[in-house]
Design an enzyme around this catalytic site. Structure first.
Site, PDB file in Angstrom:
ATOM      1  N   SER A  67       0.840  -1.194   0.000  1.00 30.22           N
ATOM      2  CA  SER A  67       0.000   0.000   0.000  1.00 30.22           C
ATOM      3  C   SER A  67       0.875   1.243   0.000  1.00 30.22           C
ATOM      4  O   SER A  67       2.061   1.191   0.327  1.00 30.22           O
ATOM      5  CB  SER A  67      -0.882   0.024   1.254  1.00 30.22           C
ATOM      6  OG  SER A  67      -0.114   0.391   2.391  1.00 30.22           O
ATOM      7  N   ASP A  68       0.287   2.368  -0.358  1.00 27.44           N
ATOM      8  CA  ASP A  68       0.914   3.642  -0.054  1.00 27.44           C
ATOM      9  C   ASP A  68       0.858   3.795   1.472  1.00 27.44           C
ATOM     10  O   ASP A  68       0.041   3.163   2.144  1.00 27.44           O
ATOM     11  CB  ASP A  68       0.151   4.771  -0.745  1.00 27.44           C
ATOM     12  CG  ASP A  68       0.883   6.097  -0.693  1.00 27.44           C
ATOM     13  OD1 ASP A  68       2.071   6.102  -0.324  1.00 27.44           O
ATOM     14  OD2 ASP A  68       0.274   7.123  -1.018  1.00 27.44           O
TER      15      ASP A  68
END
Length: 509
Positions: free
Chosen positions: A6-7
Site C-alpha cells: 500500500s501507499d
C-alpha cells in the site's frame, strides 16, 4: 514473483478517510482480499488480530499474503547467515562506489532538450569562470526536503554550484530571485552584472516542493513570472548562449526557452536531490546524455482546457467548467471544457516536446535487422484466448507471460557520430483506427538502453506485449483490436536534430 504494498497509511484511509467499511476489521478483510501484501503503516498490525478473533478474516487470508512476502525475503537471502545481506556492512551505503553509482543515476536520467550549435559539452580547459544563477542553484527543497535524504553521506547537501565547481574551481553563484515562485525582481540586476563578467552562465531553474508536492498540486504549467524575467535578462547579458538546468517534476511549458537564440542548451534533471553532482559529467562531456522525457510537455494553455476534476484520458467533451472560469460563475456563464486527451497516447494538440524526446552528443542510425516471424499477417488468437478467461478489466499476467510474443523485432543501432554514448531505443505501435472512437494514437511497445561506441552497431530485441493488441472499452473490459498496426522505432520530432528514426508498417493483423 513480487508483492503489492500500500501507499503509506492508505490501508487506514480505507476505513478512516474513505468510510468504505463499517468497521476496521472489515477494512482489514477487504484490503487483504484485494491483494495487498504489505501495509505501509500500522493499521493491519493493529486490527488483524481482532479481525481474526471475530471471524471476519481467516488464517488463510493471512497465509496468502505471508507466502508471497517470505518468498521474496528468501530470494533476498534474509535467512541465510552466510548470505550477502548479513555480510555487507552499513558503511557500504556511503562508499565511494555507492556514491559514484548514485551520481551516475543522475547522469543517466539527464535529458538533453536543446543543444544549439553544440553548446554542450563545455570545455573546462577553456573556461576560467562560470556563474550558476537561479533559485535552484543553491540548496533548496528541489534537491532535498521531502524527496531527498535528511542525512546524506557526510552530511553534504550537494547542489548545482558544487556540480559545476568540481570542474571549474572559479564558480560564482546568485539566486536572482529569492525562490521559484517569487515575483521579487530586485535581485535580477546583480545576477545580470555577474553574467557579464564570466566565461559561461549556467542557470538552475524550475520548481521545488513549494510549487508542487504530495497533497499540493501545481496550479499551472507556466514558468513562474520571476524566473521568466530573470532568464530573459541573464541570457541577454551573457557573453555567450547560456545553459539551463531544469530541476522540476512539473512539465513546464518551456517553448520560450526553446525559441530563444540566447539559450544554447537545456538539460532536464527532474529532482535529483544530492546526487546532482552527476550532472557535471554531462555538462563537461565525461558522459553523453541519453535520457528521454517521461512526460509530454504541453503548452501552458492546456491547463485551461481541462478541469482537474475530469479524469478522462481520452479526448472529448467535458462535464466540468473550464479551469479559467471563475468559480463564482460556475453553472451560469461558464462553458464546459474540452478534453484534448491526456498523455502521448491520447493528446490531440501539438506538444511543446513529445513524450520520449531526448537529444545526444552523437548521432544514431536505426535499421530493422530481422522480424520474427517474417509473415506479414499474425494471428491474435492467443490474445483472444486469454481474454475469454478474463473478467472485467483485469488480465491474467500469468497467462500473458506464458504465451510467446506474437512478433519480435531485432533493431540495429549504429553510432554514426563522434562520441561513444548510450542510446535508449523506443518502439511504438500505431493501432488501427488510431485517434478515433477512443483508440490511442500510439502505444509504447518496449524500450532498451544500450551503449554504442563510435562506428559500432549494437542490436536490441524489442517486442510488444499481448496487451498492446487489446483495447479498453467504455465499460472497462478489454477487447482485441484487429487491423493494420504501424510500428516505428525512435522519436519522430528528434529526427531533424540528429536522432535515429524509422517508421514503417510491418504487419497486417
Amino acid at each position: 514473483d513480487g508483492y503489492i504494498t500500500s501507499d503509506c497509511d492508505a490501508d487506514a484511509d480505507v476505513y478512516y478517510s474513505h468510510n468504505y467499511t463499517n468497521t476496521p476489521e472489515e477494512a482489514i478483510r477487504d484490503v487483504l482480499r484485494a491483494g495487498t501484501d504489505v501495509d505501509c503503516g500500522g493499521f493491519v498490525a493493529k486490527f488483524a488480530q481482532s479481525a481474526l478473533d471475530k471471524g471476519v478474516i481467516t488464517e488463510a487470508d493471512l497465509d496468502a499474503r505471508l507466502k508471497k512476502l517470505f518468498r521474496v525475503r528468501m530470494r533476498l537471502s534474509h535467512f541465510d547467515p552466510a548470505g550477502p545481506l548479513n555480510n555487507i556492512p552499513a558503511s557500504v551505503i556511503c562508499s565511494d562506489y555507492a556514491k559514484e553509482l548514485s551520481y551516475d543515476g543522475t547522469a543517466q536520467g539527464s535529458t538533453l532538450l536543446k543543444n544549439t550549435d553544440a553548446t554542450l559539452p563545455l570545455d573546462k580547459t577553456a573556461l576560467n569562470s562560470v556563474a550558476v544563477i537561479g533559485p535552484n542553484s543553491n540548496y533548496s527543497m528541489s534537491i532535498a526536503g521531502y524527496y531527498g535524504p535528511s542525512r546524506p553521506c557526510g552530511l553534504n547537501f550537494w547542489n548545482a554550484v558544487d556540480a559545476v565547481q568540481n570542474f571549474v574551481p572559479k564558480t560564482v553563484s546568485a539566486l536572482g530571485v529569492p525562490n521559484v515562485s517569487s515575483i521579487d525582481l530586485s535581485g535580477i540586476p546583480a545576477a545580470v552584472e555577474m553574467a557579464k563578467h564570466v566565461d559561461q552562465v549556467i542557470m538552475a531553474v524550475g520548481t521545488d516542493l513549494t510549487f508542487a508536492a504530495e497533497g499540493h498540486d501545481a496550479i499551472n504549467i507556466s514558468v513562474p513570472y520571476g524566473q521568466r524575467k530573470l532568464i530573459e535578462a541573464v541570457a541577454e547579458a551573457a557573453l555567450k548562449p547560456i545553459v539551463i538546468l531544469q530541476l522540476t517534476s512539473v512539465p513546464l511549458d518551456i517553448s520560450s526557452w526553446l525559441s530563444n537564440p540566447k539559450i544554447g542548451a537545456i538539460v532536464h534533471l527532474g529532482q535529483p536531490s544530492v546526487t546532482i553532482l552527476g550532472v557535471g559529467d554531462i555538462l563537461f562531456g565525461n558522459k553523453a546524455p541519453a535520457g528521454r522525457l517521461i512526460q509530454t510537455i504541453y503548452p501552458e494553455s492546456y491547463a485551461n482546457e481541462i478541469s482537474i476534476f475530469d479524469f478522462n484520458m481520452r479526448p472529448g467533451s467535458s462535464d466540468f467548467p473550464r479551469p479559467d472560469c471563475p468559480k463564482k460563475d460556475w453553472g451560469r456563464d461558464c462553458k464546459n471544457g474540452t478534453n484534448p486527451g491526456r498523455t502521448h497516447r491520447f493528446y490531440t494538440g501539438e506538444a511543446v516536446l513529445p513524450f520520449g524526446f531526448g537529444l545526444s552528443y552523437t548521432t544514431f542510425k536505426y535499421s530493422i535487422a530481422n522480424v520474427k516471424p517474417g509473415a506479414k499477417k499474425l494471428s491474435l488468437d492467443p490474445v483472444r484466448n486469454i481474454l475469454s478467461n478474463t473478467k472485467g478489466a483485469f488480465i491474467s499476467l500469468t497467462e500473458m507471460d506464458a504465451t510467446a510474443p506474437l512478433v519480435e523485432y531485432s533493431i540495429n543501432v549504429t553510432n554514426t557520430g563522434t562520441v561513444d554514448s548510450d542510446d535508449v531505443v523506443l518502439g511504438f505501435l500505431t493501432p488501427p483506427g488510431a485517434g478515433k472512437n477512443g483508440v490511442p494514437l500510439q502505444t509504447l511497445l518496449a524500450f532498451e538502453r544500450v551503449h554504442v561506441k563510435v562506428g559500432e552497431t549494437v542490436s536490441v530485441l524489442l517486442y510488444p506485449q499481448l496487451t498492446d493488441f487489446t483495447f479498453t472499452q467504455e465499460d472497462g473490459s478489454k477487447a482485441v483490436l484487429p487491423g493494420e498496426y504501424g510500428v516505428r522505432f525512435g522519436v519522430r520530432e528528434a529526427f531533424d536534430q540528429g536522432m535515429g528514426f524509422t517508421e514503417t508498417v510491418l504487419h497486417t493483423i
